[in-house]
Design an enzyme around this catalytic site. Structure first.
Site, PDB file in Angstrom:
ATOM      1  N   ALA A 107     -12.721  -4.351  14.183  1.00 18.22           N
ATOM      2  CA  ALA A 107     -12.558  -5.758  14.394  1.00 18.22           C
ATOM      3  C   ALA A 107     -11.305  -6.243  13.931  1.00 18.22           C
ATOM      4  O   ALA A 107     -10.366  -7.284  14.422  1.00 18.22           O
ATOM      5  CB  ALA A 107     -13.770  -6.621  14.044  1.00 18.22           C
ATOM      6  N   SER A 162      -3.770   0.263  14.382  1.00 14.28           N
ATOM      7  CA  SER A 162      -4.592   1.549  14.684  1.00 14.28           C
ATOM      8  C   SER A 162      -4.917   1.232  16.045  1.00 14.28           C
ATOM      9  O   SER A 162      -4.725   0.690  16.972  1.00 14.28           O
ATOM     10  CB  SER A 162      -5.607   1.520  13.966  1.00 14.28           C
ATOM     11  OG  SER A 162      -6.601   2.277  14.448  1.00 14.28           O
ATOM     12  N   VAL A 191      -3.065  -7.666  -2.111  1.00 15.71           N
ATOM     13  CA  VAL A 191      -2.914  -8.836  -1.056  1.00 15.71           C
ATOM     14  C   VAL A 191      -4.011  -9.605  -0.786  1.00 15.71           C
ATOM     15  O   VAL A 191      -4.065 -10.424   0.116  1.00 15.71           O
ATOM     16  CB  VAL A 191      -2.713  -7.532   0.261  1.00 15.71           C
ATOM     17  CG1 VAL A 191      -1.447  -6.874   0.457  1.00 15.71           C
ATOM     18  CG2 VAL A 191      -3.990  -6.752   0.502  1.00 15.71           C
ATOM     19  N   ASN A 200       0.917  -2.553   5.030  1.00 16.36           N
ATOM     20  CA  ASN A 200       0.295  -1.346   5.344  1.00 16.36           C
ATOM     21  C   ASN A 200      -1.296  -1.411   4.909  1.00 16.36           C
ATOM     22  O   ASN A 200      -2.182  -0.574   5.184  1.00 16.36           O
ATOM     23  CB  ASN A 200       1.274  -0.130   4.922  1.00 16.36           C
ATOM     24  CG  ASN A 200       0.351   1.170   4.863  1.00 16.36           C
ATOM     25  OD1 ASN A 200      -0.103   1.988   5.770  1.00 16.36           O
ATOM     26  ND2 ASN A 200       0.117   1.619   3.542  1.00 16.36           N
ATOM     27  N   GLY A 204       0.709  -1.188  -0.057  1.00 16.95           N
ATOM     28  CA  GLY A 204      -0.291  -0.098  -0.156  1.00 16.95           C
ATOM     29  C   GLY A 204       0.658   1.580   0.029  1.00 16.95           C
ATOM     30  O   GLY A 204       0.518   2.044   0.555  1.00 16.95           O
ATOM     31  N   ALA A 205       1.880   1.460  -0.905  1.00 18.51           N
ATOM     32  CA  ALA A 205       2.755   2.392  -0.866  1.00 18.51           C
ATOM     33  C   ALA A 205       2.735   3.550  -2.015  1.00 18.51           C
ATOM     34  O   ALA A 205       3.564   4.218  -2.105  1.00 18.51           O
ATOM     35  CB  ALA A 205       4.289   1.724  -1.232  1.00 18.51           C
ATOM     36  N   SER A 206       1.418   3.666  -2.427  1.00 18.18           N
ATOM     37  CA  SER A 206       1.125   4.431  -3.456  1.00 18.18           C
ATOM     38  C   SER A 206       0.912   5.763  -3.013  1.00 18.18           C
ATOM     39  O   SER A 206       1.081   6.853  -3.622  1.00 18.18           O
ATOM     40  CB  SER A 206       0.161   3.949  -4.600  1.00 18.18           C
ATOM     41  OG  SER A 206      -1.045   3.687  -3.838  1.00 18.18           O
ATOM     42  N   TYR A 209     -14.379  -2.395  10.888  1.00 22.63           N
ATOM     43  CA  TYR A 209     -12.660  -2.166  10.854  1.00 22.63           C
ATOM     44  C   TYR A 209     -11.983  -2.371  12.096  1.00 22.63           C
ATOM     45  O   TYR A 209     -11.008  -2.802  12.142  1.00 22.63           O
ATOM     46  CB  TYR A 209     -12.820  -0.480  10.384  1.00 22.63           C
ATOM     47  CG  TYR A 209     -11.221   0.072  10.404  1.00 22.63           C
ATOM     48  CD1 TYR A 209     -10.448  -0.342   9.089  1.00 22.63           C
ATOM     49  CD2 TYR A 209     -10.858   0.708  11.432  1.00 22.63           C
ATOM     50  CE1 TYR A 209      -9.500   0.277   9.065  1.00 22.63           C
ATOM     51  CE2 TYR A 209      -9.701   1.353  11.364  1.00 22.63           C
ATOM     52  CZ  TYR A 209      -8.814   0.999  10.089  1.00 22.63           C
ATOM     53  OH  TYR A 209      -7.587   1.638  10.047  1.00 22.63           O
ATOM     54  N   LYS A 232      -8.629  -4.750  13.116  1.00 25.77           N
ATOM     55  CA  LYS A 232      -7.252  -4.136  13.777  1.00 25.77           C
ATOM     56  C   LYS A 232      -6.994  -4.920  15.030  1.00 25.77           C
ATOM     57  O   LYS A 232      -6.119  -5.190  15.580  1.00 25.77           O
ATOM     58  CB  LYS A 232      -7.651  -2.472  14.112  1.00 25.77           C
ATOM     59  CG  LYS A 232      -7.383  -1.905  12.692  1.00 25.77           C
ATOM     60  CD  LYS A 232      -6.241  -2.130  11.915  1.00 25.77           C
ATOM     61  CE  LYS A 232      -6.183  -1.356  10.622  1.00 25.77           C
ATOM     62  NZ  LYS A 232      -5.009  -1.629   9.796  1.00 25.77           N
TER      63      LYS A 232
END
Length: 272
Positions: free
Chosen positions: A149, A134, A55, A81, A13-15, A147, A151
């Site tokens: 859940a 998070s 992913v 990420n 997720g590096a964009s 969300y 994390k």
């Protein structure tokens, strides 16, 4: 340091956002960095190379990891990420299919990446895995329950994995940011089972999230914590990123439960 001597990092997720800031800082700090996105497109000038990786796909994960190993012969650092969320909504407004989708990226994506990379780290006798979690991994998130859940799942998986791999020279850490100035909210999925009764609170919380993100930390704050965990001689399992995250962690650990409960409701204006 020559390119051949630099440690190799893979950042999903590096964009943009936290992933981009992390990849750039790692590159400037001496790592040979491969960033990933679904398209793998190199948009703009970057100090690291982008490769294609989804992913949610076993085949894509295996192909991307194999490509980095083919080029470099090793992976020293994995930063997980990639992730997304559903826009604020009641838990009952999110279908099972959407629930599977968010877990497939936010949690199973980390599991896929870890399973693909760990055998190479074991053969090296060392490595680091850093999962972007998070504060919602240790706090409740009303109207973002799914969300939260994912994390929480990342927390349990990461700490357990660190115990498993520590004797093999591999350490696992979680970085826990709070609100961060990214385009995260622009990529939120709308819940697919909307109920009229929740319409007012959905709109109010959507505005609250936008307000909080705009006032949040720059992604570079999180990137600096990732770097700290990556180069630490004796890394911790958990790192908070930013002042708010640090304060929330302290409150969760030491404040009475009723105060934390009241604070959550006040911040989200649930009783207004």
């Amino acid at each position: 340091m020559s390119k051949n001597d630099r440690k190799v990092a893979l950042v999903t997720g590096a964009s943009s956002g936290i992933g981009q800031a992390t990849a750039e800082l790692l590159s400037k700090s001496g790592f040979n960095v491969y960033g990933t996105s679904r398209s793998g497109t190199q948009v703009g000038q970057k100090s690291y190379e982008m490769i294609s990786l989804d992913v949610t796909s076993d085949e894509s994960v295996e192909a991307a990891v194999s490509e980095v190993i083919r080029r470099e012969g090793r992976i020293d650092l994995l930063v997980n990420n990639a992730g997304f969320s559903v826009a604020p909504a009641g838990a009952e407004e999110v279908s099972i299919e959407q629930t599977k989708s968010i877990f497939n990226t936010n949690f199973y994506g980390i599991v896929r990446m870890t399973r693909a990379v760990v055998p190479h780290m074991r053969s090296q006798g060392k490595g680091r895995i850093i999962n972007i979690g998070s504060v919602l991994g240790f706090l409740p998130a009303p109207f973002m329950a799914l969300y939260s859940a994912t994390k929480h799942a990342v927390e349990g998986y990461s700490e357990s994995l660190d115990h498993e791999l520590r004797t093999r020279g591999i350490r696992v850490s979680i970085v826990q940011p709070a609100y961060t100035k990214t385009a995260f909210e622009a990529n939120l999925l709308e819940p697919d089972l909307k109920i009229d009764e929740y319409e007012k609170i959905r709109k109010a919380l959507a505005n609250r999230v936008i307000e909080a993100v705009e006032a949040g930390d720059d992604p570079s704050v999180v990137a600096k914590v990732v770097l700290k965990a990556a180069i630490a001689t004796d890394p911790k399992v958990r790192y908070t990123a930013g002042g708010l995250a640090c304060r929330l962690r302290f409150l969760r650990r030491f404040a009475p439960a009723f105060l934390v409960d009241a604070g959550v409701r006040k911040d989200l204006r649930l009783d207004a």
